[in-house]
Design an enzyme around this catalytic site. Structure first.
Site, mmCIF file in Angstrom:
data_model
loop_
_atom_site.group_PDB
_atom_site.id
_atom_site.type_symbol
_atom_site.label_atom_id
_atom_site.label_comp_id
_atom_site.label_asym_id
_atom_site.label_seq_id
_atom_site.Cartn_x
_atom_site.Cartn_y
_atom_site.Cartn_z
ATOM 1 C CB ILE A 62 83.930 3.026 8.645
ATOM 2 C CG1 ILE A 62 84.454 1.927 9.563
ATOM 3 C CG2 ILE A 62 82.445 2.854 8.369
ATOM 4 C CD1 ILE A 62 83.911 2.033 11.004
ATOM 5 C CG PHE A 93 92.501 -8.172 18.079
ATOM 6 C CD1 PHE A 93 93.452 -8.784 17.277
ATOM 7 C CD2 PHE A 93 92.269 -6.813 17.911
ATOM 8 C CE1 PHE A 93 94.156 -8.057 16.321
ATOM 9 C CE2 PHE A 93 92.962 -6.078 16.956
ATOM 10 C CZ PHE A 93 93.915 -6.698 16.160
ATOM 11 C CB SER A 138 80.452 -2.353 23.948
ATOM 12 O OG SER A 138 80.536 -3.479 24.795
ATOM 13 C CE1 TYR A 192 84.509 -4.200 20.623
ATOM 14 C CE2 TYR A 192 83.764 -4.374 22.893
ATOM 15 C CZ TYR A 192 83.488 -4.334 21.541
ATOM 16 O OH TYR A 192 82.179 -4.426 21.114
ATOM 17 C CB VAL A 194 90.279 2.335 25.495
ATOM 18 C CG1 VAL A 194 90.654 3.781 25.149
ATOM 19 C CG2 VAL A 194 90.876 1.933 26.841
ATOM 20 C CE LYS A 196 82.352 -1.054 20.182
ATOM 21 N NZ LYS A 196 81.650 -0.677 18.942
ATOM 22 N NE ARG A 230 72.457 -17.268 19.741
ATOM 23 C CZ ARG A 230 71.397 -16.907 20.476
ATOM 24 N NH1 ARG A 230 71.528 -16.674 21.772
ATOM 25 N NH2 ARG A 230 70.206 -16.763 19.921
ATOM 26 C CB THR A 231 77.820 -11.371 16.138
ATOM 27 O OG1 THR A 231 78.722 -10.785 17.099
ATOM 28 C CG2 THR A 231 76.433 -10.803 16.332
HETATM 29 P P1 NDP Z 1 80.210 -8.880 13.522
HETATM 30 O O1 NDP Z 1 81.655 -9.230 13.498
HETATM 31 O O2 NDP Z 1 79.204 -9.952 13.263
HETATM 32 O O3 NDP Z 1 79.915 -7.684 12.503
HETATM 33 C C1 NDP Z 1 80.771 -6.586 12.400
HETATM 34 C C2 NDP Z 1 80.430 -5.866 11.129
HETATM 35 O O4 NDP Z 1 81.286 -4.699 11.030
HETATM 36 C C3 NDP Z 1 80.689 -6.715 9.880
HETATM 37 O O5 NDP Z 1 79.725 -6.439 8.906
HETATM 38 C C4 NDP Z 1 82.057 -6.217 9.434
HETATM 39 O O6 NDP Z 1 82.294 -6.397 8.042
HETATM 40 C C5 NDP Z 1 81.884 -4.743 9.755
HETATM 41 N N1 NDP Z 1 83.142 -4.001 9.693
HETATM 42 C C6 NDP Z 1 84.281 -4.205 10.357
HETATM 43 N N2 NDP Z 1 85.205 -3.306 9.972
HETATM 44 C C7 NDP Z 1 84.624 -2.520 9.038
HETATM 45 C C8 NDP Z 1 85.043 -1.444 8.239
HETATM 46 N N3 NDP Z 1 86.285 -0.960 8.305
HETATM 47 N N4 NDP Z 1 84.156 -0.859 7.387
HETATM 48 C C9 NDP Z 1 82.886 -1.322 7.303
HETATM 49 N N5 NDP Z 1 82.448 -2.376 7.990
HETATM 50 C C10 NDP Z 1 83.299 -2.967 8.850
HETATM 51 O O7 NDP Z 1 79.975 -8.224 14.968
HETATM 52 P P2 NDP Z 1 78.654 -7.635 15.671
HETATM 53 O O8 NDP Z 1 77.510 -7.658 14.746
HETATM 54 O O9 NDP Z 1 78.559 -8.279 16.979
HETATM 55 O O10 NDP Z 1 79.121 -6.128 15.917
HETATM 56 C C11 NDP Z 1 78.372 -4.995 15.521
HETATM 57 C C12 NDP Z 1 78.648 -3.889 16.521
HETATM 58 O O11 NDP Z 1 78.125 -4.263 17.795
HETATM 59 C C13 NDP Z 1 80.126 -3.609 16.733
HETATM 60 O O12 NDP Z 1 80.326 -2.209 16.837
HETATM 61 C C14 NDP Z 1 80.414 -4.287 18.068
HETATM 62 O O13 NDP Z 1 81.515 -3.711 18.734
HETATM 63 C C15 NDP Z 1 79.113 -4.027 18.791
HETATM 64 N N6 NDP Z 1 78.845 -4.871 19.943
HETATM 65 C C16 NDP Z 1 78.655 -6.224 19.793
HETATM 66 C C17 NDP Z 1 78.360 -7.004 20.905
HETATM 67 C C18 NDP Z 1 78.117 -8.478 20.796
HETATM 68 O O14 NDP Z 1 77.900 -9.126 21.839
HETATM 69 N N7 NDP Z 1 78.120 -9.063 19.606
HETATM 70 C C19 NDP Z 1 78.267 -6.410 22.248
HETATM 71 C C20 NDP Z 1 78.479 -4.981 22.289
HETATM 72 C C21 NDP Z 1 78.740 -4.265 21.162
HETATM 73 P P3 NDP Z 1 83.124 -7.679 7.467
HETATM 74 O O15 NDP Z 1 82.140 -8.803 7.337
HETATM 75 O O16 NDP Z 1 83.625 -7.163 6.174
HETATM 76 O O17 NDP Z 1 84.217 -7.980 8.454
#
Ligand code: NDP
Length: 275
Positions: A62, A93, A138, A192, A194, A196, A230-231
């Site tokens: 993206i 981060f 979020s 982060y 801001v 969201k 948990r990610t």
């Molecule tokens: P992960 O780090 O496990 O997954 C993030 C995903 O986004 C990965 O597949 C990563 O790919 C991909 N990604 C990052 N940058 C890009 C890019 N430029 N183009 C395409 N893909 C990209 O985190 P989560 O699964 O937890 O996060 C998913 C969403 O949920 C996010 O928007 C996060 O902000 C949101 N979120 C998560 C929460 C949590 O508790 N986990 C809570 C609230 C919101 P790659 O493997 O290549 O890095």
């Protein structure tokens, strides 16, 4: 009737992968797992294949406008549109990361807000009547909103904020963060959060716009929080599994035909939340 299709950004791992897993089980159509890295994406497809699921794959970074345009052209050509779009890709981060705040602000806003907006610019015109758009935001954005100055809160809650104004505000945050002035200018001290806020408000703007421009199409656009999951982004002690984190985004993606709400809302645990 043409084949229905769902597209999930950032779905090689974490919540995105769990969303693809759930859609493969519940959505009657093709489900696309996408990843910026083809190798990681293909590995994730194989993992789901081993569970008996059959997602399709397309590369999608993206942050790369060409990648977005190539993918959008592919879905237009092959399917004539998109039925479900889930903007899930996002970054954060670690709290211990020594990268200066201004740099973190620029990098986070670039992916979480500006690139999600680029996705919407190129994919929203493809969303068919009855389509569902889910932007993964979020609860940290919702709590960040409360820490904004009254003036910023008023703009982020207003019904007349435009996409252009939102982009200018997000860019202003980055430039003030780089100068170390963001707190005195009324922003929370969390880039982060801001980013969201931006994702949630963008979803509300797009819902209003589509309702106005395509009043008979019944497209629903919502932002959601998956919960604390948990990610790799979150701490290992988070209470929800990725599959549990996928529940609300998938609920919004599968709102039944003819549903008129929620639309333009911020949703958590399948419930509309105050904004
Ligand atoms: P992960 O780090 O496990 O997954 C993030 C995903 O986004 C990965 O597949 C990563 O790919 C991909 N990604 C990052 N940058 C890009 C890019 N430029 N183009 C395409 N893909 C990209 O985190 P989560 O699964 O937890 O996060 C998913 C969403 O949920 C996010 O928007 C996060 O902000 C949101 N979120 C998560 C929460 C949590 O508790 N986990 C809570 C609230 C919101 P790659 O493997 O290549 O890095």
């Amino acid at each position: 009737m043409s084949t229905k299709v769902a597209v999930v950004s950032g779905s090689n791992k974490g919540i995105g992968l769990a969303i693809v897993r759930a859609l493969c089980k519940q959505f009657k159509g093709d489900v696309y797992l996408t990843s910026r890295d083809v190798g990681r994406g293909e590995e994730a497809v194989k993992a789901l294949n081993s569970e008996g699921l059959k997602p399709k794959f397309h590369q999608l970074d993206i942050n790369d406008l060409n990648s977005i345009k190539t993918a959008a052209a592919y879905f237009k050509e092959k399917y004539g549109g998109v039925d479900i779009l889930i903007n899930n890709a996002g970054i954060a981060f670690k709290a211990s990361d020594p990268t200066p705040f201004g740099v973190q602000a620029e990098v986070i806003l670039k992916t979480n807000f500006l690139a999600t907006r680029d996705m919407s610019t190129h994919f929203l015109p493809l969303v068919r009547a009855g389509g569902r758009v889910v932007n993964v935001s979020s609860m940290i954005g919702a709590s960040g909103l409360k820490q904004c100055s009254p003036e910023l809160q008023q703009r982020f809650r207003s019904e007349d904020i435009t996409e252009d104004e939102l982009v200018v505000l997000m860019q202003r945050f980055v430039s003030e963060a780089k100068k170390g002035e963001h707190i005195q200018r009324g922003w929370p001290d969390m880039a982060y959060a801001v980013s969201k806020i931006g994702v949630t408000v963008l979803s509300m703007i797009h819902a209003r716009r589509l309702s106005k421009e395509r009043p008979n199409d019944g497209v629903l656009v919502n932002a959601c929080c998956p919960g604390w999951v948990r990610t790799d982004i979150a701490a290992p002690g988070a209470p929800k599994s990725p599959d549990e984190g996928a529940i609300t985004p998938v609920y919004l993606a599968l709102l039944p035909p003819g549903a008129v709400e929620p639309n333009g809302k911020y949703v958590s645990d399948k419930e509309v939340q105050p904004w």
